[in-house]
Motif scaffolding. Structure first.
Motif, short mmCIF file in Angstrom:
data_model
loop_
_atom_site.label_atom_id
_atom_site.label_comp_id
_atom_site.label_asym_id
_atom_site.label_seq_id
_atom_site.Cartn_x
_atom_site.Cartn_y
_atom_site.Cartn_z
N ASP A 136 18.82 -27.16 -10.54
CA ASP A 136 18.61 -27.86 -9.29
C ASP A 136 19.45 -28.40 -8.54
O ASP A 136 20.60 -27.88 -8.09
N THR B 174 20.70 -16.61 -5.74
CA THR B 174 19.95 -17.60 -4.81
C THR B 174 20.52 -19.09 -5.44
O THR B 174 21.09 -19.03 -6.59
N THR B 175 20.64 -20.14 -4.65
CA THR B 175 21.02 -21.30 -4.77
C THR B 175 20.12 -22.40 -4.40
O THR B 175 19.57 -22.46 -3.32
N ASP B 176 20.04 -23.53 -5.20
CA ASP B 176 19.16 -24.92 -4.69
C ASP B 176 20.31 -25.99 -4.41
O ASP B 176 20.62 -25.80 -3.12
N ASP C 213 18.89 -25.30 2.65
CA ASP C 213 18.61 -26.12 1.32
C ASP C 213 19.96 -26.95 0.74
O ASP C 213 20.10 -27.95 0.89
N ASN D 146 15.44 -31.77 2.74
CA ASN D 146 15.64 -31.41 1.22
C ASN D 146 16.92 -32.22 0.67
O ASN D 146 16.81 -32.68 -0.41
N SER E 86 14.35 -27.89 5.38
CA SER E 86 14.30 -26.38 4.84
C SER E 86 13.07 -25.83 5.78
O SER E 86 13.05 -24.84 5.73
N TRP F 237 16.28 -22.50 -13.51
CA TRP F 237 15.93 -23.33 -12.11
C TRP F 237 16.88 -24.41 -12.10
O TRP F 237 16.20 -25.68 -12.37
N ALA G 158 17.71 -21.22 0.66
CA ALA G 158 17.19 -21.05 -0.81
C ALA G 158 16.73 -19.72 -0.96
O ALA G 158 17.01 -19.01 -2.01
N LEU H 214 20.34 -19.68 -9.61
CA LEU H 214 18.90 -19.60 -9.89
C LEU H 214 18.70 -18.36 -10.86
O LEU H 214 18.30 -18.12 -11.68
#
Length: 376
Positions: free
Chosen positions: A325, A280-282, A228, A153, A169, A323, A244, A297
């Motif tokens: 990123d 949530t996080t990317d 992630d 990732n 991931s 989203w 994620a 997110l």
């Protein structure tokens, strides 16, 4: 405070041949061409990764060029270096880093369209942006990142101590058990080690569901993504990461990870749970002043964690930040990040492809002395 650098209704390339553009248009490949991560080099050149999660993506690593006032992608370092099916060149890049020496560290997932990675396709490619030449290519074998389940990732680079940390991931195939973990690359010995394999912090949070704009994300088959986002503190002593599908932020002392004799059980027991980001996080990226910036997110924007008092804060948000990123720093006190509607592009939602703001690269000012962890 923040502004749009460039935007697209859909991605387009500066194709070297008319037939390539015709194929791209006729087969509507653009419907799965998603900008995943954006970074800028020391000369101010912007780069964008486009992972090959669907067949036909023209180039997985790109730089942005402007033609007749329009931002287009151009294969980097060349079109040949982006040949699909040729394992010794770039196959599918999601995460990458540009270090303080202007070297690009490209993490090649190897797999395309979620098929198993071909032998030799998973690798860490180091490219010198100053000379535009290959420095090294390190294959990541199946015993370190299983060809079927791996989903390489993102990564952070520690040139001071000579290590690279990578998140896997573990969601390389939806019908296989998820197998998340952290991979460590030792620059001096050129060896790889996998740690925190299927640890609770690198797995998806059980039965986790989330929404964006009050709409369930992948409602028919909820997302399951392990480790992630990843970030490194400026003093190189703390590695931060998150899954994620979960909201917690985790940390571990890098001294444990740099010691190749350290038992895996001891590493497992040293993970710190720093608390919930509330989203949530990317992508994540640490600065040179003790802050960790993370994508939101659910919150549609960027938040930050202040390591000095272990507090979480919202930094910037916009309804068009669907989203968010990747996040990184430029050399002028700002973070750059992109929003790509991943949940809609690879979900069941219909996208209005006439909307000029489907895909956006943003810039937000942090402070005149704010830089990446790389300059800490």
């Amino acid at each position: 405070m923040y502004k749009i650098i460039c935007h697209w209704s859909r991605l387009d390339w500066n194709f070297p041949e008319v037939v390539m553009k015709q194929e791209y248009e006729t087969n509507q490949i653009w419907k799965k061409a998603m900008p995943a991560s954006v970074k800028v080099d020391l000369q101010g050149q912007f780069y964008v990764s486009v992972p090959r999660w669907s067949h036909g993506i023209p180039a997985t690593m790109n730089r942005i060029v402007v033609k007749e006032g329009k931002p287009l992608l151009e294969a980097f370092p060349s079109w040949d270096w982006n040949t699909a099916g040729q394992v010794d060149v770039l196959q599918s890049v999601l995460g990458y880093e540009i270090d303080e020496y202007n070297r690009m560290w490209l993490l090649d997932q190897g797999k395309m369209a979620y098929e198993p990675s071909a032998e030799g396709s998973q690798k860490l490619v180091i490219w010198d942006l100053n000379t535009n030449k290959l420095i090294d290519s390190i294959v990541i074998p199946s015993e370190i990142a299983p060809y079927r389940t791996s989903f390489l990732n993102d990564l952070v680079v520690d040139n001071k101590n000579g290590f690279v940390y990578i998140t896997d991931s573990g969601c390389g195939h939806q019908d296989h058990p998820l197998r998340g973990g952290i991979i460590i690359y030792n620059m001096s010995t050129k060896t790889l080690r996998r740690v925190l394999d299927q640890h609770f912090s690198t797995q998806d949070f059980p039965n986790f569901h989330f929404q964006i704009d009050y709409k369930p994300v992948f409602k028919d088959k909820p997302l399951r993504i392990g480790a992630d986002g990843i970030a490194l503190s400026a003093d190189r002593s703390t590695l931060y990461y998150c899954q994620a599908t979960g909201r917690n932020l985790y940390a571990i002392h890098t001294g444990l990870l740099r010691n190749e004799q350290m038992p895996l059980e001891q590493i497992n027991g040293a993970v710190q749970v720093l608390g919930s980001k509330g989203t949530t996080t990317d992508g994540m990226h640490a600065d040179n002043r003790g802050n960790l910036f993370y994508t939101m997110l659910e919150g549609k924007g960027i938040g930050f964690f202040d390591a000095r008092d272990r507090s979480f804060h919202k930094f910037v948000s916009d309804d068009r930040m669907l989203w968010v990123d990747g996040v990184a720093f430029d050399q002028k006190g700002s973070i750059i990040f992109n929003s790509n509607r991943l949940h809609e592009m690879f979900g069941d939602d219909d996208i209005d492809w006439s909307n000029p703001y489907n895909l956006i690269i943003w810039k937000a000012y942090v402070g005149k002395d704010a830089k990446s962890y790389l300059y800490g």
